[in-house]
Design a protein around this motif. Structure first.
Motif, mmCIF file in Angstrom:
data_model
loop_
_atom_site.group_PDB
_atom_site.id
_atom_site.type_symbol
_atom_site.label_atom_id
_atom_site.label_comp_id
_atom_site.label_asym_id
_atom_site.label_seq_id
_atom_site.Cartn_x
_atom_site.Cartn_y
_atom_site.Cartn_z
ATOM 1 N N LYS A 141 0.834 -1.203 0.000
ATOM 2 C CA LYS A 141 0.000 0.000 0.000
ATOM 3 C C LYS A 141 0.871 1.256 0.000
ATOM 4 N N GLU A 142 1.906 1.270 0.848
ATOM 5 C CA GLU A 142 2.791 2.432 0.927
ATOM 6 C C GLU A 142 3.589 2.618 -0.358
ATOM 7 N N LEU A 143 3.792 1.534 -1.105
ATOM 8 C CA LEU A 143 4.469 1.601 -2.404
ATOM 9 C C LEU A 143 3.647 2.368 -3.429
ATOM 10 N N GLY A 144 2.336 2.438 -3.199
ATOM 11 C CA GLY A 144 1.439 3.023 -4.185
ATOM 12 C C GLY A 144 0.780 1.978 -5.052
ATOM 13 N N ALA A 145 0.935 0.699 -4.692
ATOM 14 C CA ALA A 145 0.311 -0.380 -5.460
ATOM 15 C C ALA A 145 -1.194 -0.389 -5.223
ATOM 16 N N ASN A 146 -1.922 -0.853 -6.240
ATOM 17 C CA ASN A 146 -3.374 -1.048 -6.084
ATOM 18 C C ASN A 146 -3.764 -2.520 -6.146
ATOM 19 N N ALA A 147 -2.770 -3.391 -6.370
ATOM 20 C CA ALA A 147 -3.044 -4.827 -6.456
ATOM 21 C C ALA A 147 -1.795 -5.605 -6.085
ATOM 22 N N VAL A 148 -2.013 -6.842 -5.648
ATOM 23 C CA VAL A 148 -0.913 -7.749 -5.327
ATOM 24 C C VAL A 148 -1.201 -9.097 -5.971
ATOM 25 N N ARG A 149 -0.147 -9.896 -6.099
ATOM 26 C CA ARG A 149 -0.284 -11.204 -6.736
ATOM 27 C C ARG A 149 0.261 -12.297 -5.838
ATOM 28 N N THR A 150 -0.465 -13.423 -5.767
ATOM 29 C CA THR A 150 0.039 -14.631 -5.131
ATOM 30 C C THR A 150 0.257 -15.688 -6.208
ATOM 31 N N TRP A 151 0.887 -16.810 -5.817
ATOM 32 C CA TRP A 151 1.179 -17.883 -6.774
ATOM 33 C C TRP A 151 0.451 -19.177 -6.459
ATOM 34 N N GLY A 152 0.052 -19.358 -5.203
ATOM 35 C CA GLY A 152 -0.563 -20.621 -4.834
ATOM 36 C C GLY A 152 -1.694 -20.461 -3.837
ATOM 37 N N ILE A 153 -2.540 -21.474 -3.766
ATOM 38 C CA ILE A 153 -3.676 -21.474 -2.854
ATOM 39 C C ILE A 153 -3.212 -21.338 -1.410
ATOM 40 N N ASP A 154 -2.050 -21.934 -1.087
ATOM 41 C CA ASP A 154 -1.542 -21.854 0.280
ATOM 42 C C ASP A 154 -1.189 -20.428 0.677
ATOM 43 N N GLN A 155 -0.946 -19.556 -0.298
ATOM 44 C CA GLN A 155 -0.624 -18.163 -0.007
ATOM 45 C C GLN A 155 -1.883 -17.298 0.096
ATOM 46 N N GLY A 156 -2.830 -17.503 -0.807
ATOM 47 C CA GLY A 156 -4.013 -16.642 -0.859
ATOM 48 C C GLY A 156 -5.093 -17.067 0.101
ATOM 49 N N THR A 157 -4.781 -17.033 1.382
ATOM 50 C CA THR A 157 -5.708 -17.450 2.423
ATOM 51 C C THR A 157 -6.749 -16.360 2.691
ATOM 52 N N ARG A 158 -7.738 -16.693 3.523
ATOM 53 C CA ARG A 158 -8.727 -15.680 3.907
ATOM 54 C C ARG A 158 -8.044 -14.515 4.623
ATOM 55 N N GLU A 159 -7.073 -14.824 5.471
ATOM 56 C CA GLU A 159 -6.367 -13.759 6.185
ATOM 57 C C GLU A 159 -5.652 -12.837 5.204
ATOM 58 N N TYR A 160 -5.050 -13.428 4.181
ATOM 59 C CA TYR A 160 -4.374 -12.625 3.150
ATOM 60 C C TYR A 160 -5.392 -11.717 2.463
ATOM 61 N N LEU A 161 -6.496 -12.284 2.011
ATOM 62 C CA LEU A 161 -7.502 -11.515 1.280
ATOM 63 C C LEU A 161 -8.128 -10.442 2.161
ATOM 64 N N ASP A 162 -8.408 -10.784 3.417
ATOM 65 C CA ASP A 162 -8.999 -9.798 4.324
ATOM 66 C C ASP A 162 -8.032 -8.637 4.586
ATOM 67 N N THR A 163 -6.750 -8.961 4.725
ATOM 68 C CA THR A 163 -5.754 -7.906 4.961
ATOM 69 C C THR A 163 -5.606 -7.014 3.729
ATOM 70 N N ALA A 164 -5.594 -7.632 2.554
ATOM 71 C CA ALA A 164 -5.539 -6.850 1.319
ATOM 72 C C ALA A 164 -6.734 -5.914 1.228
ATOM 73 N N LEU A 165 -7.912 -6.438 1.553
ATOM 74 C CA LEU A 165 -9.126 -5.622 1.513
ATOM 75 C C LEU A 165 -9.021 -4.436 2.467
ATOM 76 N N LYS A 166 -8.465 -4.680 3.646
ATOM 77 C CA LYS A 166 -8.313 -3.615 4.641
ATOM 78 C C LYS A 166 -7.469 -2.471 4.099
ATOM 79 N N TYR A 167 -6.467 -2.817 3.274
ATOM 80 C CA TYR A 167 -5.570 -1.798 2.719
ATOM 81 C C TYR A 167 -6.002 -1.294 1.344
ATOM 82 N N GLY A 168 -7.167 -1.744 0.872
ATOM 83 C CA GLY A 168 -7.651 -1.275 -0.414
ATOM 84 C C GLY A 168 -6.935 -1.890 -1.598
ATOM 85 N N LEU A 169 -6.402 -3.104 -1.435
ATOM 86 C CA LEU A 169 -5.661 -3.782 -2.498
ATOM 87 C C LEU A 169 -6.501 -4.898 -3.118
#
Length: 497
Positions: A141-169
């Motif tokens: 977020k501080e980088l100025g990014a509006n999106a992030v990328r994961t590579w596997g299901i083990d990375q894109g957990t609910r916690e990951y998605l919820d945190t991204a949502l919190k930061y507007g990503l």
């Protein structure tokens, strides 16, 4: 009557009343046989239904099953979970932005999120939380990014998605597909692996297709490139296309991307993956060649720079110890700047891209890919920040002008000297750290190398480092920190004989 006797009688009466009240309460409201999991209340209920937040509580807040009543309160159901009123309002407000479309306008492609153009200024970020508590999505977020990328299901957990949502990503949610080799014991010419993988993929899609942070599904990353047999390559492509069709049936609101190694897999995508919506290209170290091949093949889909960055280790010269030279932070920044400028120039053919990498991957070295080091920001980070936001960095990291080792071939446990010269653009106070790491090569695992215990001593202003006690090839690192949250690094190799 004696005063003490009166007090005892009063206490007795109060006790009888309390015990009787407890007995009546439990007759009317008996202790539940099973405890309430707050999320269980929301199964099958529509969003907005009332629920009680907290775990191991009955509806009256009593201790249940020997567990304390934690965080009990009123809430609402959202996508099968019981959340607080405040969290529900935040989730419900942005939940409408789950519709993602690709349209072609005047021969240029545009990615639309909730009907609005969305050009990806992203970062590949495999883990959202580091080993030392780093918040990498906050760094994105501080980088100025509006999106992030994961590579596997083990990375894109609910916690990951919820945190991204919190930061507007937004998240390009990755789904790892194994490559087919005899060593991997994976084949796409029979159904055993494919059936298992299909169930896993579709369950993941079903679970998160309504999550408001999801931007697209990334199905596979360079797996055609790493598959040896031509028959297996074709079978793999057809399987990915099959998955894309299945995903579209379950989730028509998010596009599907496959990521190619540079341009080398484009011909397979064109011929065997018609159901893929977006062509991903992992671009190192220049976009122009990839774009030219994409154009010459007359690809009928837009592309995304699914990864981009400086040269990979196979594109770099080797030193006398057989290791690839790692560029300095400033040299890496030149490549990031050039690729982002090329990406902007070719906007409309591409939908944006994901800089590689933000986090703590240790492929090739401890610092080869990352635009940060732990909590600290490196020179490439700030160049990308400037290009993503148009803002001037508030403070730039130190720069290592040179670094030399007194010897590169050493005996076990032998000390060697390191000398260097550094400068800081703002003249900030600096401090230094010296480390040694392993040197395994590999790009198919997130964590490959590790730091070793490093003994350092200083004598008369000369820094001396002890070589490892085992034979092998190692990298020696210099880290230079300022007091503004920035760091510079450089490494050289040694051989212990």
């Amino acid at each position: 009557m004696n005063q003490k006797i009166k007090i005892l009688i009063g206490i007795l009466i109060v006790g009888i009343v309390l015990i009787g009240g407890w007995w009546v309460w439990n007759q009317v409201f008996p202790e539940p046989e099973t405890c309430i999991d707050s999320n269980e209340q929301c199964k099958g209920k529509p969003d907005g239904a009332s629920c009680t937040t907290g775990v191991w509580c009955d509806q009256f807040g009593r201790v249940c099953g020997g567990q304390s009543c934690v965080g009990m309160g009123s809430g609402k159901c959202f996508k099968g979970r019981c959340v607080s009123f405040k969290e529900y309002e935040n989730l419900a407000r942005v939940a409408i932005t789950t519709n993602v479309r690709i349209v072609k306008d005047d021969s240029k492609w545009v990615l639309l999120v909730d009907g609005r153009p969305f050009y990806i200024k992203g970062a590949g970020c495999g883990v959202y939380k580091g080993k030392n508590g780093e918040d990498y999505l906050l760094l994105a977020k501080e980088l100025g990014a509006n999106a992030v990328r994961t590579w596997g299901i083990d990375q894109g957990t609910r916690e990951y998605l919820d945190t991204a949502l919190k930061y507007g990503l937004k998240v390009s949610a990755g789904i790892w597909i194994d490559y087919a080799t005899p060593e991997n014991k994976v084949s796409f010419l029979n159904d055993s692996y494919k059936k298992k993988k299909e169930r896993e993929v579709l369950n993941y899609i079903q679970q998160f297709k309504d999550h408001p942070a999801v931007l697209m599904w990334g199905v596979g990353n360079e797996c055609v490139y790493f598959t040896y047999s031509e028959k297996e390559k074709v079978a793999l492509c057809k399987f990915i296309d099959h998955l894309a069709r299945k995903i579209h049936q379950i989730d028509p609101d998010h596009p599907v991307m496959y990521a190619s190694s540079n341009f080398v897999e484009l011909k397979y995508i064109k011929k065997y993956m018609p159901s893929i919506d977006i062509v991903g290209m992992n671009v190192y170290p220049s976009l122009r060649t990839c774009h030219s091949v994409w154009k010459s093949l007359r690809m009928d889909k837009p592309y995304i720079l699914s990864e981009f960055g400086p040269p990979i280790y196979t594109q770099c010269p080797r030193d006398k110890n057989g290791l690839s030279f790692e560029l300095s932070d400033k040299q890496k920044a030149v490549y990031y700047r050039e690729i982002i400028n090329q990406m902007y120039e070719l906007k409309g053919y591409n939908l944006g891209g994901f800089v590689h990498h933000l986090g703590e991957t240790t492929q090739e070295s401890m610092t080869w890919w990352n635009i940060n080091y732990s909590f600290y920001k490196k020179y490439p980070y700030w160049i990308i920040y400037n290009l993503y936001t148009g803002k001037k960095p508030p403070n730039l990291p130190p720069l290592i002008e040179y670094m030399n080792l007194s010897r590169s071939k050493l005996k076990k446990g032998e000390f060697f000297e390191i000398n260097f010269r550094v400068a800081d653009p703002e003249g900030d106070p600096l401090h230094y750290e010296y480390k040694i790491s392993t040197t395994q090569e590999g790009v198919l695992k997130y964590y490959v190398n590790e730091f070793l215990h490093t003994k350092v001593k200083e004598e008369n202003g000369i820094v001396k480092i002890q070589a490892p006690l085992k034979k092998g090839v190692y990298r020696v690192y210099l880290f230079v920190y300022d007091d503004k949250g920035n760091v510079a690094s450089l490494n050289k190799s040694i051989v212990v004989e």
